[in-house]
Scaffold this motif. Structure first.
Motif, short mmCIF file in Angstrom:
data_model
loop_
_atom_site.label_atom_id
_atom_site.label_comp_id
_atom_site.label_asym_id
_atom_site.label_seq_id
_atom_site.Cartn_x
_atom_site.Cartn_y
_atom_site.Cartn_z
N SER A 148 20.04 9.64 6.67
CA SER A 148 19.02 8.73 6.90
C SER A 148 18.17 9.63 7.84
O SER A 148 18.93 10.00 9.08
CB SER A 148 19.66 7.51 7.68
N ILE A 149 17.11 9.95 7.73
CA ILE A 149 16.21 10.86 8.53
C ILE A 149 14.83 9.87 8.68
O ILE A 149 14.34 9.31 7.99
CB ILE A 149 15.69 12.01 7.95
N LEU A 150 14.48 10.13 10.14
CA LEU A 150 13.21 9.47 10.62
C LEU A 150 12.19 10.09 10.22
O LEU A 150 11.65 11.26 10.35
CB LEU A 150 13.30 9.32 11.91
N CYS A 151 11.11 9.53 9.55
CA CYS A 151 9.73 9.82 9.43
C CYS A 151 8.80 9.07 10.55
O CYS A 151 8.56 8.06 10.54
CB CYS A 151 9.00 9.14 7.99
N CYS B 57 5.98 26.48 11.93
CA CYS B 57 7.36 25.88 12.52
C CYS B 57 7.48 24.80 13.75
O CYS B 57 6.36 24.71 14.28
CB CYS B 57 7.89 27.05 12.88
N GLY B 58 8.31 24.51 13.97
CA GLY B 58 8.46 23.51 14.97
C GLY B 58 7.88 22.26 14.94
O GLY B 58 7.46 21.47 15.55
N THR B 59 8.27 21.77 13.46
CA THR B 59 7.58 20.46 13.04
C THR B 59 8.61 19.71 12.23
O THR B 59 9.29 20.30 11.62
CB THR B 59 6.34 20.65 12.18
N SER B 60 8.57 18.53 12.09
CA SER B 60 9.39 17.76 11.49
C SER B 60 8.80 17.60 9.91
O SER B 60 7.74 17.92 9.85
CB SER B 60 9.66 16.20 12.02
N GLY B 61 9.85 17.07 9.00
CA GLY B 61 9.49 17.11 7.70
C GLY B 61 10.52 17.34 6.81
O GLY B 61 11.53 17.66 7.31
N ILE C 189 14.90 21.44 13.01
CA ILE C 189 15.46 20.81 13.92
C ILE C 189 14.57 19.64 14.84
O ILE C 189 15.14 18.93 15.39
CB ILE C 189 15.94 21.87 15.05
N GLU C 190 13.34 19.36 14.35
CA GLU C 190 12.70 18.41 15.00
C GLU C 190 12.77 17.15 14.32
O GLU C 190 12.33 16.00 15.07
CB GLU C 190 11.14 18.81 14.87
N ASN C 191 13.80 16.96 13.37
CA ASN C 191 13.95 15.71 12.61
C ASN C 191 15.04 14.77 13.45
O ASN C 191 15.80 15.59 14.16
CB ASN C 191 14.37 15.97 11.26
N ALA C 192 15.00 13.64 13.49
CA ALA C 192 15.96 12.79 14.00
C ALA C 192 16.64 12.11 12.78
O ALA C 192 16.14 11.66 11.81
CB ALA C 192 15.40 11.46 14.94
N ILE C 193 17.78 12.03 13.16
CA ILE C 193 18.89 11.50 12.10
C ILE C 193 19.60 10.28 12.74
O ILE C 193 19.90 10.02 13.72
CB ILE C 193 19.97 12.57 12.03
N ALA C 194 19.80 9.25 11.76
CA ALA C 194 20.19 7.78 11.90
C ALA C 194 21.78 7.96 11.69
O ALA C 194 21.98 8.64 10.35
CB ALA C 194 19.70 6.71 11.35
N LEU C 195 22.70 7.60 12.57
CA LEU C 195 23.98 7.33 12.03
C LEU C 195 24.41 5.81 12.27
O LEU C 195 24.44 5.19 13.38
CB LEU C 195 25.02 8.15 12.99
N VAL C 196 24.50 4.98 11.10
CA VAL C 196 24.86 3.53 11.37
C VAL C 196 26.05 3.09 10.92
O VAL C 196 26.80 3.66 9.84
CB VAL C 196 23.69 3.09 10.25
N GLY C 197 26.48 2.12 11.73
CA GLY C 197 27.71 1.45 11.42
C GLY C 197 28.96 2.34 11.62
O GLY C 197 29.87 2.26 11.00
N GLN C 198 28.87 3.45 12.62
CA GLN C 198 30.02 4.08 12.89
C GLN C 198 31.06 3.52 13.77
O GLN C 198 30.69 2.26 14.65
CB GLN C 198 29.54 5.22 13.70
N PRO C 199 32.17 3.90 13.70
CA PRO C 199 33.44 3.10 14.31
C PRO C 199 33.47 3.48 15.77
O PRO C 199 34.22 2.84 16.66
CB PRO C 199 34.63 3.44 13.79
N ILE C 200 32.77 4.61 16.20
CA ILE C 200 32.65 4.97 17.74
C ILE C 200 31.66 4.19 18.18
O ILE C 200 30.41 4.37 17.97
CB ILE C 200 32.53 6.61 17.86
N ASP C 201 31.82 3.63 19.37
CA ASP C 201 30.66 2.89 19.97
C ASP C 201 30.77 2.96 21.62
O ASP C 201 31.45 2.40 22.37
CB ASP C 201 30.78 1.33 19.68
#
Length: 209
Positions: free
Chosen positions: A163-166, A24-28, A102-114
């Protein structure tokens, strides 16, 4: 709405004990997670080294290493500090639900909030709990976690829209020097305070692109 849920030092107290999973405590990606590859959608556990995966910033890239490990060997007893996230359909642009460590990172792209000067951001998994119906859950019975590695850090498409970071961490051989240097990412990583503010504004807008 208050700040999104966050825990500091989220390390399983059983990690090196006899009962602990020690994984546990690992991304994937959890077994069964759908990943987009050049042949279409398929479960992550069936991917192979050399398969071409469309990435968010660098076109299709080959997988250079795959690591598969057992995880959550003692389900139902996992401390709250390492519970995975249940991502409902539509929460992160995904059209089907999926389970996310929970160790994964998520991309949110092209959102209207800046609020950061750019519209493309990445947020750590720990910072998205309680956003858009995302909840901590007890993990399923013993399953596998699959880590995909590329020549550089790459965001890939899973669960038909998220979209999730590797992260580049483990390689079976030296990097090709001609490909090892990536240009600066156009995706800005948000710190905890920025993530809270961004998600509050995004949720208030009532939609996610």
């Amino acid at each position: 709405m208050g700040s999104f849920f966050r825990r500091k030092g989220h390390v399983c107290p059983h990690i090196m004990s006899e009962r602990g999973c020690a994984r546990c405590g690992t991304s994937g990606f959890v077994t069964g997670t759908l990943v987009l590859n050049d042949s279409g959608w398929g479960p992550v556990e069936y991917l192979k080294i050399g398969d071409m995966i469309p990435t968010l910033e660098h076109g299709s890239q080959p997988i250079i290493n795959i690591v598969q490990e057992p995880i959550w060997l003692d389900p139902g007893t996992c401390p709250s500090s390492i519970l995975p996230l249940d991502i409902p359909a539509g929460a992160l642009g995904n059209t089907i639900p999926f389970l996310l460590p929970i160790e994964n990172a998520i991309a949110l792209v092209g959102q209207p909030i800046d609020i950061t000067g750019i519209a493309n951001v990445s947020i750590e998994g720990i910072d998205i709990a309680e956003f858009s119906g995302i909840k901590f859950v007890q993990p399923p019975a013993s399953t596998m976690i699959t880590k995909l590695y590329f020549e550089g850090n790459e965001f890939i498409n899973i669960a038909k829209g998220a979209s999730i970071l590797c992260r580049t961490e483990a390689r079976p051989f030296a990097l090709d020097p001609s490909r090892s240097a990536q240009p600066p990412s156009r995706i800005q990583r948000l710190n905890q305070e920025q993530a809270d503010a961004f998600l509050l504004l995004l949720e208030g807008s009532g939609h996610l692109n």
